[in-house]
Each structure stands twice: as structure tokens, then as C-alpha cells.
Design a protein around this motif. Structure first.
Motif, mmCIF file in Angstrom:
data_model
loop_
_atom_site.group_PDB
_atom_site.id
_atom_site.type_symbol
_atom_site.label_atom_id
_atom_site.label_comp_id
_atom_site.label_asym_id
_atom_site.label_seq_id
_atom_site.Cartn_x
_atom_site.Cartn_y
_atom_site.Cartn_z
ATOM 1 N N PRO A 251 0.812 -1.232 0.000
ATOM 2 C CA PRO A 251 0.000 0.000 0.000
ATOM 3 C C PRO A 251 0.837 1.270 0.000
ATOM 4 O O PRO A 251 0.486 2.247 -0.672
ATOM 5 N N SER A 252 1.956 1.277 0.717
ATOM 6 C CA SER A 252 2.785 2.491 0.772
ATOM 7 C C SER A 252 3.491 2.739 -0.552
ATOM 8 O O SER A 252 3.695 3.885 -0.952
ATOM 9 N N GLN A 255 0.824 4.243 -2.782
ATOM 10 C CA GLN A 255 0.493 5.585 -2.314
ATOM 11 C C GLN A 255 1.578 6.584 -2.684
ATOM 12 O O GLN A 255 1.299 7.755 -2.976
ATOM 13 N N SER A 292 -6.467 -3.982 1.134
ATOM 14 C CA SER A 292 -5.957 -2.837 1.896
ATOM 15 C C SER A 292 -5.318 -1.792 0.992
ATOM 16 O O SER A 292 -5.247 -0.612 1.341
ATOM 17 N N THR A 293 -4.857 -2.218 -0.172
ATOM 18 C CA THR A 293 -4.196 -1.294 -1.100
ATOM 19 C C THR A 293 -5.198 -0.542 -1.965
ATOM 20 O O THR A 293 -5.047 0.666 -2.202
ATOM 21 N N PHE A 294 -6.238 -1.233 -2.430
ATOM 22 C CA PHE A 294 -7.093 -0.662 -3.468
ATOM 23 C C PHE A 294 -8.523 -0.348 -3.033
ATOM 24 O O PHE A 294 -9.208 0.415 -3.719
ATOM 25 N N HIS A 297 -10.174 3.585 -2.678
ATOM 26 C CA HIS A 297 -9.284 4.647 -3.186
ATOM 27 C C HIS A 297 -9.685 4.998 -4.612
ATOM 28 O O HIS A 297 -9.635 4.149 -5.501
ATOM 29 N N CYS A 300 -6.552 4.733 -7.221
ATOM 30 C CA CYS A 300 -5.903 3.452 -7.519
ATOM 31 C C CYS A 300 -6.973 2.377 -7.597
ATOM 32 O O CYS A 300 -7.789 2.216 -6.692
#
Length: 541
Positions: A251-252, A255, A292-294, A297, A300
Motif C-alpha cells: 500500500p505504501s 500511495q 488494503s491497497t485498493f 481509493h 488506484c
């Protein structure tokens, strides 16, 4: 604007195409003597990418007549420019009329993927209305490049650009929005093509993209590494391999792109089922990481594609796929989509089938399978090239049915979308149809399914029988009889003929052996079909 307005400069013609809906992407670039304009000609539905370079020559721009003497000296440089561009074809636009062009020059241009649009074509295109305008523009390209080079009917590889058919409603909904998708559907139904078309369209919007093929991944580290590589984060990807940074930092990394480059990100994962094979055993580590990443958002997005395991987990409240992304289920092509796939490209190749029964015959035989439609249409192009006329329905079907390619595709599509219970049922029903002499007109219902399964001493419950029927219907193997809600038929008569030629008794015996080896594994609604190499099958004539 038309022929009465006098000489139309090449740049003005290109602007006219833009006003007619052929969008231009990126700035005009200069390569030696040529200006390069990238236009989207995919609505012609020919074998061209998302963008086609239209070139104008400073030396030829204002000439009223272009002959071999004018064109010849430019050919070496023109060929170098064409080869330097990543596109399959380029188009040189000249304002004057082509006169006395040697046959050898025209052939050389075609071999190098170069077409020329001259004043005759420009005047005709500018004066016409749609759909004649597109037909005339296509005819100018066919003159140099040929029907077979421009034919979009190429089976066996993903279809993008001009070769992408159907699914227009999905693209119209997805491209302007911020949604993430999970695309589900049977094998060979077009999931990969849709993923790639979305990806290429988003790249034109300056979105940073990454593509992951699930079958090449055996761990969470593999998935994250391929995502970072695709996003051009090569140093971070190497750190992942060397364990200097944990995969949970995905995720970072994403981001950081959003913060520093102010660019959106889109990740595409095909064949997600292969990743789920190992991810289920590790408590969905990959899916939790992707979520958790997408999830939530706008800048993304993630696009997933898969088959039965994905379809199952999207409905499981205990799996991370539940309520993560919008689900899109790809069906077979409708009668209208099939007709559009047949008629429009063929018209642009100079083959008019609009007043024939060919589109309906193709839909009836293929059941709307995109790859099988391609094979029929490719045969129409070949027939026109060799015979100089449109084939009759009988000619077309006879030529297609007798090719090994079509046999392998029909059987391959069938086997790729059925597990052993479903496959066995089809063989038993085909045997039943053959026994009563009604292979082409055979209809069956739930009671017939139970009856033929009992011949093999297999007893399934009503729910399991309905699951099998549902799977076969969704796969396009069977279809409801028109006007009936309790009777089915095989979608493709040729599937029955091909399976009969393989000797049904042998097929039933081998399938029963597989069921006996692992009965529980293949009794569920979402159990996976097994891979089969039909190229080694022997057909009994």
C-alpha cells in the motif's frame, strides 16, 4: 467540406476525421520529413491497435498529383519511420491524386504495413455520411494492406483495439468511472481481452498500470514483485526479492506514486484462480493485501479476472473478495452482438453479408462463442479471396466444420468449461440422442438428466442436477429451447457430431474413471474443469 471546396490539405483531412469521431491522442510529432498524428480508428473494427499513425509529408503535402517519381525517393525513409513505430500499420496522407503508381511500389508499401490515402479517397470520405464514410476510409486502407492483413478475425490471442468486439456497455461504464472490477466468466469467453482493452484505454489517460498473470505466481512475494515491476518500481521490487522490505508495504509503494507523481494507478490480475489455489491455504494473505491497497481509493483501481473459484468466493461472506470491487459476469455474445461482429468488419473489408443468412447461421452454430464466431468470419474472408464471391451458408458451414482448427476449438471450449460430472452428463445425453436418432433435434429436461445418470449408477440430488444444468447453460454448452422453461438442447450441433466421432462409449468410460478417483472434489458447483489437450485426439470418420 467536400470535393467542391477544392484541394483539401492532408492536415485538414485529419482534422475532419477528428470531427467525425476518430479521436486524436497526444501531440503531433515530427520524424524526419513526416508529421505523425495518432488517431483512434478502432471503430472501423479492423486489425489495428488502439492508435494508428497518420503521416503527412512536407514534400508531398501540396502536390496536386503524386506519381512513382515523387513517391519512390521517399520510400526508404518512409519504411524506416514505419518500422520505428510500434504500430502494425501506418497511413501516409497525401493531398494530391495518385497517378501511374507502379505495382511493385504498391506491393512494397503493403508488405511494410503502409497505406496511402490520396485526394480521390479524401474527397470521397469528406463528402460521404456515415456509415459510408467509414466504408470508404476502410476501402482506401484495404487497397494497400489487403483483406487478410486487416481482418480482425484472429483466434487464439487476446482481442484489443479494432479486434475487440462486444462488451461496449462495460467499457462505457468503467472507463470514465473510478470503480474497480472483478470480471468472471467461462474460459475463452473474453475476460483477458476485456482486461487488456481496459488497460490500454487507461494508459491513454496517463494512468500507471501493472499486469499480473496469476498462473505465473506461486506466493504472495511473486504477486507483489510483479505488481511493483509493472509499476516501474524496480528497486522496490528487487528489495522484495531480497527480503529487505516486506510484502505488506505494497500500500505504501502505491500511495507514493499517487503522492509524488499525481498519477492514477490501475493493476490488472488475470487468472486469479491460480493465486487463490495457494492463497486459501495462507488465510487469504494476497487478497487482504490487495484489499488494503485498493479498496476505497479513487485514484488506484484493481481489475481482477477469474473463473469458478473467483465466482464462488465473491459470494462467500467469509472471503475478502466479498463486497470488494464491482462484479461483472461475461455472458456469451447475444444475437445482436454476433451480427455486429460479423457484418461491420466484413463490410469494411469489402464483403457485404447484410442481405444474406450468414450472421444468423453463424449465431445458430456458435451459440455466441466469440472465438468460434471468429473462425467462421475468417473463413468468409478466405473464401472471398480465393473464390471472389460471398459463400453460401452451406459452403461456409461445410468448410468450417471440416477443419481441424474448428474441431479443436469446439471441443477445447467444451472441455475448458466443464468438470467431469458435467462432461459425463453431456456424453450420456449425446449417446441418448444418437440411440434414438435425433442428434440434431434432441431435447432433454431434468428427468432425462437423472435417467441417463442412473445408467452409470450415479445418483445425484435435485440440487446437484440443477447445479450441473446451470453450469452447462452458463457455459453455453446447452441452451433453453425457445418458448420452454423446462427443456434444453445442445447449443452447437457440431459439438455432438465431434463427440460422437470420438466414440462416446470410450469418452464415458474415461470420464467415469476420473470421477471414481476423486468424487468429492468434482461434485461441487464451482469445481474446476481439468485441462485437456485436444490436439492429440483422434477423430473417427
Amino acid at each position: 467540406m467536400g470535393s467542391d471546396s477544392g484541394f483539401i490539405p492532408p492536415g485538414t483531412f485529419i482534422s475532419h476525421l477528428q470531427k467525425c469521431g476518430f479521436k486524436k491522442h497526444g501531440p503531433v510529432t515530427n520524424v524526419n520529413d513526416f508529421e505523425v498524428h495518432n488517431l483512434d480508428l478502432t471503430s472501423l473494427k479492423l486489425d489495428m491497435g488502439l492508435l494508428t499513425p497518420l503521416l503527412t509529408s512536407k514534400q508531398l503535402a501540396s502536390r496536386a498529383v503524386v506519381t512513382s517519381d515523387h513517391l519512390g525517393p521517399l520510400l526508404p525513409e518512409l519504411e524506416v519511420v514505419a518500422q520505428s513505430l510500434p504500430n502494425k500499420f501506418v497511413v501516409l496522407v497525401v493531398g494530391g491524386k495518385l497517378l501511374q503508381i507502379e505495382k511493385g511500389i504498391i506491393e512494397d508499401l503493403g508488405l511494410n504495413g503502409i497505406a496511402i490515402i490520396d485526394r480521390t479517397a479524401i474527397d470521397a470520405v469528406c463528402a460521404a455520411n456515415e456509415p459510408i464514410k467509414s466504408t470508404l476510409l476502410s476501402a482506401a486502407l484495404v487497397r494497400f494492406l489487403g483483406r487478410e492483413s486487416l481482418s480482425p478475425y484472429v483466434s487464439g490471442r487476446p482481442a484489443i483495439g479494432g479486434r475487440f468486439f462486444g462488451r461496449s456497455s462495460v467499457l462505457k461504464r468503467v472507463l470514465p468511472s473510478k470503480v474497480s472490477l472483478t470480471i468472471v466468466g467461462n474460459r475463452r469467453i473474453g475476460k483477458t481481452s476485456l482486461l487488456k482493452e481496459i488497460k490500454e484505454r487507461l494508459k491513454l489517460q496517463n494512468v500507471r498500470t501493472a499486469e499480473v498473470y496469476g498462473a505465473t505466481c506461486g506466493s504472495t512475494k511473486d504477486v507483489v514483485y510483479k505488481i511493483l515491476q509493472g509499476l516501474d518500481l524496480f528497486r522496490d521490487a528487487q528489495h522484495i526479492l531480497s527480503d529487505q522490505q516486506p510484502v505488506k508495504n505494497l500500500p505504501s509503494y502505491v500511495q507514493n506514486i499517487l503522492d509524488t507523481e499525481r498519477r492514477s494507478v490501475a493493476v490488472f490480475i488475470d487468472e486469479l484462480d491460480h493465486i487463490l489455489d495457494f492463497d486459501v491455504k495462507q488465510n487469504y494473505e494476497v487478497l487482504h493485501l490487495l484489499r488494503s491497497t485498493f479498496d476505497g481509493h479513487d485514484s488506484c483501481r484493481i481489475f481482477l479476472a477469474g473463473f469458478r473459484k473467483v465466482m464462488e468466493l465473491k459470494q462467500s461472506v467469509n472471503a475478502p473478495l466479498f463486497n470488494f470491487t464491482t462484479i461483472v459476469e461475461l455472458p456469451l455474445f447475444t444475437r445482436e452482438e454476433t451480427s455486429e461482429m460479423v457484418k461491420r468488419p466484413l463490410m469494411h473489408l469489402g464483403i457485404d453479408v447484410s442481405n444474406t443468412g450468414l450472421p444468423e447461421a453463424i449465431y445458430k452454430d456458435t451459440g455466441g462463442h466469440p472465438e468460434l464466431i471468429q473462425i467462421h468470419c475468417a473463413e468468409i474472408v478466405r473464401f472471398m479471396e480465393t473464390r471472389g464471391r460471398v459463400p453460401s451458408g452451406e459452403d461456409l458451414l461445410a468448410n468450417v466444420f471440416n477443419t481441424e482448427e474448428y474441431k479443436q476449438k469446439v471441443l477445447g471450449t467444451f472441455l475448458a468449461n466443464t468438470n467431469p460430472y458435467e462432461e459425463l452428463l453431456c456424453y450420456l445425453l449425446m449417446e441418448d440422442a444418437e440411440r434414438i436418432g435425433q442428434a440434431d433435434q434432441y431435447e432433454f429436461g431434468t428427468q432425462d438428466v437423472d435417467r441417463v445418470l442412473n445408467f452409470t449408477k450415479i445418483n445425484l440430488g435435485i440440487r446437484e442436477i440443477n447445479d450441473i444444468i446451470t453450469n452447462l447453460k452458463v457455459s453455453g454448452v446447452i441452451a433453453l429451447v425457445t418458448g420452454r422453461m423446462d427443456k434444453y438442447r445442445f447449443s452447437s450441433p457440431q459439438l455432438v457430431n465431434y463427440c460422437v466421432s470420438l466414440k462416446l462409449e470410450f469418452c464415458i468410460k474415461k470420464t467415469l474413471e476420473r470421477i471414481k478417483d476423486c468424487p468429492e472434489k468434482i461434485r461441487t458447483l464451482y469445481s474446476e474443469p481439468e485441462e485437456a489437450d485436444t490436439s492429440r485426439w483422434t477423430f473417427i470418420n
